[in-house]
Write a protein that holds these residues in place. Structure first.
Motif, short mmCIF file in Angstrom:
data_model
loop_
_atom_site.label_atom_id
_atom_site.label_comp_id
_atom_site.label_asym_id
_atom_site.label_seq_id
_atom_site.Cartn_x
_atom_site.Cartn_y
_atom_site.Cartn_z
N ASP A 91 0.85 -1.17 0.00
CA ASP A 91 0.00 0.00 0.00
C ASP A 91 0.90 1.23 0.00
O ASP A 91 1.69 1.44 0.92
CB ASP A 91 -0.90 -0.01 1.24
CG ASP A 91 -1.98 1.05 1.16
OD1 ASP A 91 -2.18 1.60 0.06
OD2 ASP A 91 -2.61 1.31 2.20
N HIS A 92 0.81 2.03 -1.03
CA HIS A 92 1.60 3.25 -1.15
C HIS A 92 0.66 4.45 -1.00
O HIS A 92 -0.18 4.69 -1.85
CB HIS A 92 2.30 3.33 -2.52
CG HIS A 92 3.30 2.24 -2.72
ND1 HIS A 92 4.55 2.29 -2.19
CD2 HIS A 92 3.22 1.06 -3.39
CE1 HIS A 92 5.21 1.20 -2.53
NE2 HIS A 92 4.43 0.43 -3.25
N ARG A 93 0.79 5.14 0.12
CA ARG A 93 -0.07 6.30 0.35
C ARG A 93 0.80 7.54 0.44
O ARG A 93 1.91 7.51 0.94
CB ARG A 93 -0.80 6.18 1.68
CG ARG A 93 -1.87 5.16 1.66
CD ARG A 93 -2.68 5.30 2.91
NE ARG A 93 -2.87 3.97 3.47
CZ ARG A 93 -3.46 3.75 4.60
NH1 ARG A 93 -3.92 4.75 5.33
NH2 ARG A 93 -3.64 2.54 5.04
N GLU A 94 0.22 8.60 -0.06
CA GLU A 94 0.87 9.90 0.09
C GLU A 94 0.09 10.68 1.13
O GLU A 94 -1.12 10.82 1.03
CB GLU A 94 0.87 10.64 -1.25
CG GLU A 94 1.75 10.01 -2.28
CD GLU A 94 1.77 10.84 -3.56
OE1 GLU A 94 1.47 12.03 -3.52
OE2 GLU A 94 2.09 10.23 -4.60
N ASP A 95 0.80 11.16 2.14
CA ASP A 95 0.15 11.95 3.18
C ASP A 95 0.05 13.39 2.71
O ASP A 95 1.05 14.07 2.51
CB ASP A 95 0.94 11.89 4.48
CG ASP A 95 0.85 10.50 5.10
OD1 ASP A 95 -0.19 9.84 4.88
OD2 ASP A 95 1.81 10.09 5.78
N ASN A 96 -1.16 13.86 2.50
CA ASN A 96 -1.40 15.24 2.09
C ASN A 96 -2.04 15.98 3.26
O ASN A 96 -3.25 15.97 3.45
CB ASN A 96 -2.32 15.31 0.87
CG ASN A 96 -1.66 14.72 -0.35
OD1 ASN A 96 -0.45 14.82 -0.49
ND2 ASN A 96 -2.44 14.14 -1.23
N HIS A 97 -1.23 16.66 4.08
CA HIS A 97 -1.75 17.41 5.22
C HIS A 97 -1.84 18.84 4.91
O HIS A 97 -1.13 19.55 4.45
CB HIS A 97 -0.89 17.22 6.46
CG HIS A 97 -0.96 15.82 6.98
ND1 HIS A 97 -2.12 15.22 7.40
CD2 HIS A 97 0.00 14.88 7.10
CE1 HIS A 97 -1.85 14.01 7.80
NE2 HIS A 97 -0.57 13.78 7.64
#
Length: 97
Positions: A91-97
């Protein structure tokens, strides 16, 4: 003792293996059979006959399922079904905060 030859569609196929199967049966190169078939089919008035002959052979000649190449990563199981082995999931997630 001579092995009994059987005419089947070949796994060496471009469309469905008819010409490759004929080449295997007669013990000649499949490329030569394909060139001869194409050459004979392009004579005026023979294209439709060539296509019809190919279609009839496609229906009449059985498929050689015993020599069909398998996809990598699959193994045949009972009943002809395939199962996948050594499959990983990431699972490759990009954290967009």
């Amino acid at each position: 003792m001579q092995r009994k030859r059987k005419l089947t569609r070949s796994p060496n196929r471009i469309i469905v293996g008819v010409l490759g199967g004929l080449a295997d049966y007669f013990g000649i190169d499949a490329t030569l059979v394909r060139i001869l078939f194409a050459g004979l089919s392009i004579f005026p008035g023979h294209l439709i006959a060539g296509v019809l002959v190919y279609l009839v052979l496609m229906v009449v000649i059985p498929d050689d399922a015993t020599n069909r190449p398998r996809s990598s990563g699959t193994k045949p199981t009972e009943g002809g079904r395939k199962t996948l082995h050594d499959v990983t999931e990431e699972d490759h997630r990009e954290d967009n905060h």
